[in-house]
Scaffold this motif. Structure first.
Motif, PDB file in Angstrom:
ATOM      1  N   LYS A 101       0.846  -1.210   0.000  1.00  0.00           N
ATOM      2  CA  LYS A 101       0.000   0.000   0.000  1.00  0.00           C
ATOM      3  C   LYS A 101       0.875   1.251   0.000  1.00  0.00           C
ATOM      4  CE  LYS A 101      -3.927   2.036   2.342  1.00  0.00           C
ATOM      5  NZ  LYS A 101      -3.888   3.275   2.823  1.00  0.00           N
ATOM      6  N   TRP A 102       1.949   1.250   0.789  1.00  0.00           N
ATOM      7  CA  TRP A 102       2.864   2.392   0.825  1.00  0.00           C
ATOM      8  C   TRP A 102       3.482   2.606  -0.565  1.00  0.00           C
ATOM      9  CZ3 TRP A 102       8.102   3.072  -0.064  1.00  0.00           C
ATOM     10  CH2 TRP A 102       8.615   4.322   0.309  1.00  0.00           C
ATOM     11  N   LEU A 103       3.891   1.521  -1.224  1.00  0.00           N
ATOM     12  CA  LEU A 103       4.454   1.643  -2.567  1.00  0.00           C
ATOM     13  C   LEU A 103       3.433   2.245  -3.537  1.00  0.00           C
ATOM     14  CD1 LEU A 103       6.520  -1.638  -3.078  1.00  0.00           C
ATOM     15  CD2 LEU A 103       7.390   0.706  -3.182  1.00  0.00           C
ATOM     16  N   GLU A 104       2.184   1.817  -3.435  1.00  0.00           N
ATOM     17  CA  GLU A 104       1.148   2.357  -4.316  1.00  0.00           C
ATOM     18  C   GLU A 104       0.929   3.851  -4.065  1.00  0.00           C
ATOM     19  OE1 GLU A 104      -2.295  -0.200  -4.030  1.00  0.00           O
ATOM     20  OE2 GLU A 104      -1.305  -1.770  -5.209  1.00  0.00           O
ATOM     21  N   GLU A 105       1.024   4.279  -2.817  1.00  0.00           N
ATOM     22  CA  GLU A 105       0.912   5.707  -2.515  1.00  0.00           C
ATOM     23  C   GLU A 105       2.091   6.476  -3.115  1.00  0.00           C
ATOM     24  OE1 GLU A 105       0.540   5.799   1.761  1.00  0.00           O
ATOM     25  OE2 GLU A 105      -1.480   4.961   1.681  1.00  0.00           O
ATOM     26  N   GLU A 106       3.268   5.867  -3.105  1.00  0.00           N
ATOM     27  CA  GLU A 106       4.442   6.502  -3.711  1.00  0.00           C
ATOM     28  C   GLU A 106       4.287   6.583  -5.236  1.00  0.00           C
ATOM     29  OE1 GLU A 106       7.281   7.848  -1.793  1.00  0.00           O
ATOM     30  OE2 GLU A 106       5.461   7.674  -0.574  1.00  0.00           O
ATOM     31  N   ILE A 107       3.728   5.546  -5.844  1.00  0.00           N
ATOM     32  CA  ILE A 107       3.489   5.545  -7.291  1.00  0.00           C
ATOM     33  C   ILE A 107       2.524   6.680  -7.644  1.00  0.00           C
ATOM     34  CG2 ILE A 107       2.509   4.227  -9.221  1.00  0.00           C
ATOM     35  CD1 ILE A 107       3.435   1.666  -7.593  1.00  0.00           C
ATOM     36  N   ASN A 108       1.459   6.827  -6.860  1.00  0.00           N
ATOM     37  CA  ASN A 108       0.518   7.937  -7.066  1.00  0.00           C
ATOM     38  C   ASN A 108       1.230   9.276  -6.925  1.00  0.00           C
ATOM     39  OD1 ASN A 108      -2.258   7.101  -7.599  1.00  0.00           O
ATOM     40  ND2 ASN A 108      -2.102   6.005  -5.663  1.00  0.00           N
ATOM     41  N   GLY A 109       2.055   9.407  -5.903  1.00  0.00           N
ATOM     42  CA  GLY A 109       2.797  10.653  -5.677  1.00  0.00           C
ATOM     43  C   GLY A 109       3.747  10.979  -6.812  1.00  0.00           C
ATOM     44  N   LEU A 110       4.351   9.956  -7.384  1.00  0.00           N
ATOM     45  CA  LEU A 110       5.257  10.162  -8.512  1.00  0.00           C
ATOM     46  C   LEU A 110       4.483  10.689  -9.719  1.00  0.00           C
ATOM     47  CD1 LEU A 110       8.224   9.790  -9.479  1.00  0.00           C
ATOM     48  CD2 LEU A 110       7.509   7.558 -10.344  1.00  0.00           C
ATOM     49  N   ALA A 111       3.313  10.131  -9.985  1.00  0.00           N
ATOM     50  CA  ALA A 111       2.481  10.606 -11.096  1.00  0.00           C
ATOM     51  C   ALA A 111       2.085  12.070 -10.875  1.00  0.00           C
ATOM     52  CB  ALA A 111       1.236   9.724 -11.249  1.00  0.00           C
ATOM     53  N   VAL A 112       1.709  12.422  -9.660  1.00  0.00           N
ATOM     54  CA  VAL A 112       1.340  13.806  -9.337  1.00  0.00           C
ATOM     55  C   VAL A 112       2.524  14.741  -9.568  1.00  0.00           C
ATOM     56  CG1 VAL A 112       0.678  15.359  -7.451  1.00  0.00           C
ATOM     57  CG2 VAL A 112      -0.497  13.159  -7.740  1.00  0.00           C
ATOM     58  N   ALA A 113       3.710  14.321  -9.148  1.00  0.00           N
ATOM     59  CA  ALA A 113       4.904  15.164  -9.301  1.00  0.00           C
ATOM     60  C   ALA A 113       5.248  15.370 -10.781  1.00  0.00           C
ATOM     61  CB  ALA A 113       6.085  14.545  -8.560  1.00  0.00           C
ATOM     62  N   PHE A 114       5.168  14.325 -11.588  1.00  0.00           N
ATOM     63  CA  PHE A 114       5.404  14.482 -13.022  1.00  0.00           C
ATOM     64  C   PHE A 114       4.386  15.444 -13.626  1.00  0.00           C
ATOM     65  CE2 PHE A 114       7.819  10.326 -13.251  1.00  0.00           C
ATOM     66  CZ  PHE A 114       8.986  10.879 -13.739  1.00  0.00           C
ATOM     67  N   PHE A 115       3.121  15.290 -13.265  1.00  0.00           N
ATOM     68  CA  PHE A 115       2.072  16.154 -13.798  1.00  0.00           C
ATOM     69  C   PHE A 115       2.318  17.610 -13.393  1.00  0.00           C
ATOM     70  CE2 PHE A 115      -2.014  18.293 -13.751  1.00  0.00           C
ATOM     71  CZ  PHE A 115      -2.502  17.983 -15.016  1.00  0.00           C
ATOM     72  N   ALA A 116       2.692  17.829 -12.144  1.00  0.00           N
ATOM     73  CA  ALA A 116       2.942  19.184 -11.646  1.00  0.00           C
ATOM     74  C   ALA A 116       4.071  19.873 -12.422  1.00  0.00           C
ATOM     75  CB  ALA A 116       3.272  19.150 -10.157  1.00  0.00           C
ATOM     76  N   GLU A 117       5.011  19.092 -12.934  1.00  0.00           N
ATOM     77  CA  GLU A 117       6.119  19.644 -13.713  1.00  0.00           C
ATOM     78  C   GLU A 117       5.792  19.734 -15.203  1.00  0.00           C
ATOM     79  OE1 GLU A 117       9.820  17.663 -12.935  1.00  0.00           O
ATOM     80  OE2 GLU A 117       9.704  18.120 -10.798  1.00  0.00           O
ATOM     81  N   GLY A 118       4.542  19.418 -15.571  1.00  0.00           N
ATOM     82  CA  GLY A 118       4.148  19.489 -16.967  1.00  0.00           C
ATOM     83  C   GLY A 118       4.614  18.303 -17.792  1.00  0.00           C
ATOM     84  N   LYS A 119       4.917  17.203 -17.123  1.00  0.00           N
ATOM     85  CA  LYS A 119       5.355  15.982 -17.814  1.00  0.00           C
ATOM     86  C   LYS A 119       4.246  14.948 -17.707  1.00  0.00           C
ATOM     87  CE  LYS A 119      10.212  16.791 -16.807  1.00  0.00           C
ATOM     88  NZ  LYS A 119      11.377  16.326 -16.058  1.00  0.00           N
ATOM     89  N   GLN A 120       3.367  14.965 -18.694  1.00  0.00           N
ATOM     90  CA  GLN A 120       2.287  13.994 -18.713  1.00  0.00           C
ATOM     91  C   GLN A 120       2.842  12.694 -19.309  1.00  0.00           C
ATOM     92  OE1 GLN A 120       1.775  17.320 -19.733  1.00  0.00           O
ATOM     93  NE2 GLN A 120       0.944  17.678 -17.714  1.00  0.00           N
ATOM     94  N   ILE A 121       2.853  11.658 -18.484  1.00  0.00           N
ATOM     95  CA  ILE A 121       3.434  10.370 -18.859  1.00  0.00           C
ATOM     96  C   ILE A 121       2.412   9.285 -18.602  1.00  0.00           C
ATOM     97  CG2 ILE A 121       5.241   8.683 -18.306  1.00  0.00           C
ATOM     98  CD1 ILE A 121       6.945  11.075 -17.335  1.00  0.00           C
ATOM     99  N   LEU A 122       2.270   8.380 -19.558  1.00  0.00           N
ATOM    100  CA  LEU A 122       1.488   7.169 -19.357  1.00  0.00           C
ATOM    101  C   LEU A 122       2.402   5.984 -19.626  1.00  0.00           C
ATOM    102  CD1 LEU A 122      -1.833   8.186 -21.125  1.00  0.00           C
ATOM    103  CD2 LEU A 122      -1.422   8.000 -18.668  1.00  0.00           C
ATOM    104  N   LEU A 123       2.112   4.871 -18.983  1.00  0.00           N
ATOM    105  CA  LEU A 123       2.940   3.676 -19.114  1.00  0.00           C
ATOM    106  C   LEU A 123       2.210   2.621 -19.930  1.00  0.00           C
ATOM    107  CD1 LEU A 123       4.105   3.445 -15.400  1.00  0.00           C
ATOM    108  CD2 LEU A 123       5.264   4.582 -17.294  1.00  0.00           C
TER     109      LEU A 123
END
Length: 182
Positions: A101-123
């Motif tokens: 669960k902690w890892l999944e929260e970190e994955i969500n946080g990473l997506a938010v951080a990329f988005f905040a920097e204007g880096k829209q990434i999909l896997l």
């Protein structure tokens, strides 16, 4: 003794995964209307692929306050590559539900951080651990955003469901962010 075996297993996992990421791949950009019918492909080096896999958003830092007390979760878990590696091998590393669960929260946080920097990434999955084919980066337009679709091979043989979950967690967060900003 059990701790030593876990460390050895983790080191072996890291070595195997590094080898699977070190293949050549192709970067394909989406085509403009005038260029439809022609395909633009550029070969990209291993270094460029690894740079994308390991890029760290400036605003992202792992949540060390709630990080479970597990040596496997220590280190810099701040990129797609580092989080995906731990998440993919969760069974081999004997991670419990709270650690996952902690890892999944970190994955969500990473997506938010990329988005905040204007880096829209999909896997997106490309190939499999045994045969890595069709991996690379596609540039596309979605919801008014220029999106980099990162196609990479999974790292853990037999763990497609777990790695599918990693991709789903990251992509769901990024898709929600792109939809909410409209």
């Amino acid at each position: 003794m059990n701790t030593i075996l876990k460390r050895i297993a983790f080191i072996l996992v890291l070595c195997c995964c590094s080898a699977s990421w070190s293949q050549q791949f192709v970067l394909v950009d989406s085509l403009d209307e005038k260029d439809k019918g022609t395909k633009k492909e550029n070969t990209i080096s291993d270094e460029e692929y690894n740079a994308f896999l390991n890029q760290v958003p400036k605003s992202f830092a792992a949540n060390t306050k709630t990080r479970p007390q597990n040596r496997v979760l220590e280190g810099n878990l701040n990129s797609i590559g580092s989080l995906e590696l731990r998440y993919a091998y969760q069974k081999q590393l004997n991670l419990n539900a709270a650690e996952i669960k902690w890892l999944e929260e970190e994955i969500n946080g990473l997506a938010v951080a990329f988005f905040a920097e204007g880096k829209q990434i999909l896997l997106r999955k490309a190939g499999n651990p045994q045969e890595c084919v069709d991996r690379g980066i596609i540039t596309d337009e979605r919801n008014g955003y220029i999106v980099k679709i990162f196609k990479f091979c999974y790292t853990c043989p037999g763990a497609d469901a777990v790695e599918d979950r990693f991709v789903a967690v990251f992509n769901n967060r990024m898709e929600k962010l792109m939809t909410a900003k409209k």
